[in-house]
Design a protein around this motif. Structure first.
Motif, PDB file in Angstrom:
ATOM      1  N   ILE A   8       0.835  -1.015  -0.077  1.00  0.00           N
ATOM      2  CA  ILE A   8       0.068  -0.037  -0.172  1.00  0.00           C
ATOM      3  C   ILE A   8       0.879   1.317  -0.101  1.00  0.00           C
ATOM      4  O   ILE A   8       0.518   2.317  -0.667  1.00  0.00           O
ATOM      5  N   GLU A   9       1.968   1.444   0.689  1.00  0.00           N
ATOM      6  CA  GLU A   9       2.740   2.577   0.757  1.00  0.00           C
ATOM      7  C   GLU A   9       3.585   2.747  -0.708  1.00  0.00           C
ATOM      8  O   GLU A   9       3.471   3.630  -1.032  1.00  0.00           O
ATOM      9  N   LEU A  10       3.515   1.648  -1.394  1.00  0.00           N
ATOM     10  CA  LEU A  10       4.217   1.822  -2.826  1.00  0.00           C
ATOM     11  C   LEU A  10       3.007   2.112  -3.733  1.00  0.00           C
ATOM     12  O   LEU A  10       3.512   2.633  -5.040  1.00  0.00           O
ATOM     13  N   ASN A  11       1.949   1.508  -3.436  1.00  0.00           N
ATOM     14  CA  ASN A  11       0.756   1.716  -4.517  1.00  0.00           C
ATOM     15  C   ASN A  11      -0.364   2.034  -3.626  1.00  0.00           C
ATOM     16  O   ASN A  11      -1.345   0.880  -3.445  1.00  0.00           O
ATOM     17  N   PRO A  12      -0.530   3.286  -3.304  1.00  0.00           N
ATOM     18  CA  PRO A  12      -1.807   3.409  -2.169  1.00  0.00           C
ATOM     19  C   PRO A  12      -3.220   3.437  -2.831  1.00  0.00           C
ATOM     20  O   PRO A  12      -4.156   3.491  -2.291  1.00  0.00           O
ATOM     21  N   ASP A  13      -3.252   3.021  -4.276  1.00  0.00           N
ATOM     22  CA  ASP A  13      -4.614   3.117  -4.867  1.00  0.00           C
ATOM     23  C   ASP A  13      -5.064   1.904  -5.458  1.00  0.00           C
ATOM     24  O   ASP A  13      -5.786   1.677  -6.414  1.00  0.00           O
ATOM     25  N   ASP A  14      -4.344   0.900  -4.778  1.00  0.00           N
ATOM     26  CA  ASP A  14      -4.793  -0.527  -5.213  1.00  0.00           C
ATOM     27  C   ASP A  14      -5.767  -1.314  -4.380  1.00  0.00           C
ATOM     28  O   ASP A  14      -5.571  -1.482  -2.957  1.00  0.00           O
ATOM     29  N   PRO A  15      -7.043  -1.408  -4.671  1.00  0.00           N
ATOM     30  CA  PRO A  15      -7.957  -1.888  -3.738  1.00  0.00           C
ATOM     31  C   PRO A  15      -7.683  -3.285  -3.410  1.00  0.00           C
ATOM     32  O   PRO A  15      -8.060  -3.751  -2.215  1.00  0.00           O
ATOM     33  N   GLN A  16      -7.006  -4.148  -4.166  1.00  0.00           N
ATOM     34  CA  GLN A  16      -6.573  -5.611  -3.924  1.00  0.00           C
ATOM     35  C   GLN A  16      -6.007  -5.489  -2.535  1.00  0.00           C
ATOM     36  O   GLN A  16      -6.033  -6.209  -1.552  1.00  0.00           O
ATOM     37  N   ALA A  17      -4.964  -4.637  -2.515  1.00  0.00           N
ATOM     38  CA  ALA A  17      -4.088  -4.801  -1.262  1.00  0.00           C
ATOM     39  C   ALA A  17      -4.754  -4.273   0.244  1.00  0.00           C
ATOM     40  O   ALA A  17      -4.547  -4.824   1.245  1.00  0.00           O
ATOM     41  N   TYR A  18      -5.947  -3.340  -0.045  1.00  0.00           N
ATOM     42  CA  TYR A  18      -6.633  -3.158   1.017  1.00  0.00           C
ATOM     43  C   TYR A  18      -7.451  -4.116   1.500  1.00  0.00           C
ATOM     44  O   TYR A  18      -7.565  -4.511   2.877  1.00  0.00           O
ATOM     45  N   TYR A  19      -8.024  -4.728   0.486  1.00  0.00           N
ATOM     46  CA  TYR A  19      -8.838  -5.932   0.744  1.00  0.00           C
ATOM     47  C   TYR A  19      -7.848  -6.985   1.489  1.00  0.00           C
ATOM     48  O   TYR A  19      -8.502  -7.766   2.363  1.00  0.00           O
ATOM     49  N   SER A  20      -6.960  -7.273   0.912  1.00  0.00           N
ATOM     50  CA  SER A  20      -5.942  -8.265   1.475  1.00  0.00           C
ATOM     51  C   SER A  20      -5.629  -7.906   2.958  1.00  0.00           C
ATOM     52  O   SER A  20      -5.517  -8.986   3.904  1.00  0.00           O
ATOM     53  N   ARG A  21      -5.285  -6.502   3.220  1.00  0.00           N
ATOM     54  CA  ARG A  21      -4.772  -6.403   4.667  1.00  0.00           C
ATOM     55  C   ARG A  21      -5.849  -6.254   5.294  1.00  0.00           C
ATOM     56  O   ARG A  21      -5.609  -6.733   6.632  1.00  0.00           O
ATOM     57  N   GLY A  22      -7.073  -6.034   4.952  1.00  0.00           N
ATOM     58  CA  GLY A  22      -8.267  -6.112   5.734  1.00  0.00           C
ATOM     59  C   GLY A  22      -8.581  -7.606   6.128  1.00  0.00           C
ATOM     60  O   GLY A  22      -8.902  -7.919   7.531  1.00  0.00           O
ATOM     61  N   SER A  23      -8.264  -8.449   5.269  1.00  0.00           N
ATOM     62  CA  SER A  23      -8.485  -9.920   5.497  1.00  0.00           C
ATOM     63  C   SER A  23      -7.495 -10.369   6.676  1.00  0.00           C
ATOM     64  O   SER A  23      -7.969 -11.046   7.544  1.00  0.00           O
ATOM     65  N   SER A  24      -6.369  -9.926   6.546  1.00  0.00           N
ATOM     66  CA  SER A  24      -5.330 -10.540   7.365  1.00  0.00           C
ATOM     67  C   SER A  24      -5.564 -10.006   8.815  1.00  0.00           C
ATOM     68  O   SER A  24      -5.480 -10.298   9.951  1.00  0.00           O
ATOM     69  N   ARG A  25      -5.930  -8.546   8.888  1.00  0.00           N
ATOM     70  CA  ARG A  25      -6.318  -7.839  10.136  1.00  0.00           C
ATOM     71  C   ARG A  25      -7.477  -8.541  10.845  1.00  0.00           C
ATOM     72  O   ARG A  25      -7.503  -8.804  12.125  1.00  0.00           O
ATOM     73  N   SER A  26      -8.642  -9.017  10.045  1.00  0.00           N
ATOM     74  CA  SER A  26      -9.643  -9.726  10.547  1.00  0.00           C
ATOM     75  C   SER A  26      -9.237 -11.076  11.296  1.00  0.00           C
ATOM     76  O   SER A  26      -9.598 -11.445  12.222  1.00  0.00           O
TER      77      SER A  26
END
Length: 445
Positions: free
Chosen positions: A121-139
Motif C-alpha cells: 500500500i505504501e508503494l501503491n496506495p490506490d490498489d483496492p486489492q491490497a486494502y482488501y487483503s490487508r483487511g482480511s489479515s487484520r480480521s
C-alpha cells in the motif's frame, strides 16, 4: 469465504529487464514462462522461469513470476522464497509484496502478511486489492476495526467488488454492529442474488437483532441455494426455537449435526428442543454430548503427527521409482551390489536388500542412488529417522536429486514437521518432480 479478488494469472509481471543480446536465451525462457502461465501450464512455466534464472540469476521478474507459478500450484512456501529474492533484487515492487503477503496468508502467517500488504500500500496506495487483503489479515488476527477501515477503503476504490461488501458485513458482525451489517449483505444480494453466504449472513444478523421471522426467511433462501450449509440449519433451528416451533427446530438441529458433527452448540439446542417435546432421555444425552464435546482433550502419543499418516506415507512413497540405470561396472562392483539390492527388495527380501545396499555404499560412499534406495526401504520398515538420514546423504551428494527431496518431504511431514516437509516438496517440484505438486495441494495448504 475471503478469496483473492484477482486471479493469480493477473499478477504476472510482463517486464523484461534483461538488456543485452548476450542474454537473449534467458529472455526466450522468460517469455516462454509467461506464455505457459497464461495458458495454465504452471509446471511448464516454473521450469521455464527456472532456466531463465539459471542464465540470469539477477532478474527480479523471473523470481517473481516463478513465485506466481508456484502459488498457482499451491506451493506457497516455495513461492515465498522466490518473492523474497525478487524483493531483495527490487524492493520497490508493490506486486511482489502483495503476492508474498497472499502466500503468507495461505500459510496462516497473517501478521507477516499484514506487513507485506502494508508495504504494498505504501508503494501503491490506490490498489483496492491490497486494502482488501490487508483487511482480511487484520480480521484473522482480530483487528476488526482496522479491517473495517481497510474494507471501506477498498470499496471506495472499487465499489463494484462484491467480495469486499461481504467481508465488511462479516467484520461488522464481529464488532456487534448487526444493524450495520444488514446493508452490506443486502448489497451483496442485489449484486449477486445466488450467493447463499449473503443470505446466511443477513439471516444470522437478524437472529442477533431478534427478527426471527425475517431470519428464517433469509436462512430458508440460504439453504435452498446451499443445502449443505450446517451453520444455516443451526441458526434457523435457533430462530424456530425462539418462536417455540420446537419440532421444526429439532429437524434443523438434526440436519446441522449430520453435516457438522462437532458443533456442540447444536447438541445443546437439540437437547433443549427434546426436553420441551418431552424426550428427557434424548435431552440428557444431547446435553451430555454438548458438555463432553466442548471439553474433550486427548493426550495420545502418536508417532505420525502430520496429516500424512503412515498409510498415506506408504502410498506416496511407493509410487517413487528408484534410479536403477545400467552403468559401467566399476572395479569394486558397487553397482552390482546396488542392482542386486534393488532386485531383492522387489522380491520382498528387505533384509537382504539392505545388506547389499550397505555393501554398495561401503564400496562407494558417493553413491547417491544407493543411499536413496536404502532410505526407501528403511521408511517401508518404519524407520523414518533412518530414512531421512539416507535422504540427507543422497541430497548432499546430488543437490538436484528431486526424488530424494520428495521422499524426505513426505516423511518429515508425517512426523509433524509440516513446514520443513512442504519446503522439501517445493524443492522437488522446482527440480522437475511434478508429483510433488499433488502432495503440496493435498497436504500443504
Amino acid at each position: 469465504m475471503m478469496r483473492p479478488i484477482l486471479p493469480l494469472i493477473s499478477l504476472l509481471c510482463l517486464c523484461l529487464p534483461f538488456g543485452t543480446s548476450a542474454q537473449q536465451t534467458a529472455v526466450d525462457f522468460f517469455e516462454s514462462g509467461i506464455g505457459k502461465s497464461k495458458s495454465g501450464d504452471f509446471t511448464g512455466a516454473l521450469q521455464a522461469f527456472s532456466m531463465a534464472i539459471t542464465m540470469n540469476p539477477e532478474n527480479a521478474a523471473s523470481y517473481y513470476n516463478r513465485g506466481v507459478a508456484k502459488a498457482s500450484l499451491k506451493d506457497h512456501r516455495g513461492a515465498i522464497l522466490d518473492y523474497d529474492r525478487a524483493i531483495e533484487l527490487n524492493g520497490k515492487d508493490a506486486m511482489a509484496y502483495l503476492s508474498r503477503g497472499a502466500s503468507k496468508s495461505k500459510q496462516d502467517d497473517h501478521r507477516g502478511a499484514l506487513l507485506d500488504f502494508s508495504r504494498s500500500i505504501e508503494l501503491n496506495p490506490d490498489d483496492p486489492q491490497a486494502y482488501y487483503s490487508r483487511g482480511s489479515s487484520r480480521s484473522r488476527i482480530e483487528q476488526y476495526r482496522g479491517a473495517l477501515a481497510d474494507f471501506s477503503k477498498a470499496i471506495e476504490l472499487d465499489p463494484a467488488n462484491v467480495l469486499v461488501y461481504y467481508a465488511r458485513g462479516i467484520t461488522k458482525q464481529k464488532l456487534d454492529d448487526f444493524s450495520g451489517s444488514l446493508a452490506d449483505f443486502t448489497k451483496v444480494i442485489e449484486m449477486t442474488p445466488k450467493r447463499s453466504q449473503a443470505f446466511s449472513g443477513r439471516g444470522i444478523s437478524k437472529v442477533e437483532l431478534n427478527d426471527f421471522n425475517g431470519a428464517i426467511t433469509d436462512l430458508n433462501k440460504a439453504i435452498e441455494l446451499s443445502p449443505e450449509d450446517a451453520e444455516a440449519y443451526f441458526y434457523r433451528g435457533y430462530a424456530k426455537g425462539k418462536l417455540e416451533d420446537f419440532k421444526g427446530a429439532l429437524a434443523d438441529y438434526d440436519r446441522s449435526i449430520t453435516l457438522k458433527a462437532d458443533n456442540f452448540k447444536a447438541y445443546y439446542g437439540r437437547g433443549f428442543c427434546r426436553g420441551k417435546l418431552g424426550d428427557q432421555k434424548g435431552a440428557l444425552q444431547d446435553f451430555t454430548q454438548a458438555i463432553e464435546m466442548n471439553n474433550s482433550n486427548t493426550d495420545a502419543k502418536v508417532v505420525y503427527t502430520g496429516r500424512i499418516t503412515r498409510p498415506i506415507l506408504d502410498n506416496l512413497r511407493n509410487l517413487v521409482q528408484e534410479r536403477n540405470r545400467i552403468s559401467e561396472l566399476s572395479a569394486e562392483r558397487s553397482e552390482a551390489y546396488f542392482s542386486r539390492g534393488v532386485s531383492k527388495n522387489k522380491q520382498g527380501d528387505q533384509r537382504g536388500a539392505i545388506a547389499d545396499l550397505n555393501k554398495s555404499i561401503e564400496l562407494n560412499p558417493t553413491y547417491a542412488e544407493a543411499y536413496f534406495s536404502r532410505g526407501l526401504i528403511k521408511s517401508a520398515q518404519g524407520d523414518q529417522r533412518g530414512a531421512i538420514t539416507d535422504c540427507n546423504d543422497a541430497i548432499k551428494l546430488n543437490p538436484r536429486y528431486s526424488e530424494a527431496f520428495y521422499v524426505r518431504g513426505i516423511i518429515r511431514h508425517s512426523l509433524g514437521d509440516e513446514n520443513g516437509g512442504c519446503l522439501d516438496l517445493s524443492k522437488a517440484g522446482e527440480l522437475g518432480y511434478n508429483p510433488a505438486y499433488k502432495a503440496i495441494s493435498d497436504y500443504c495448504n
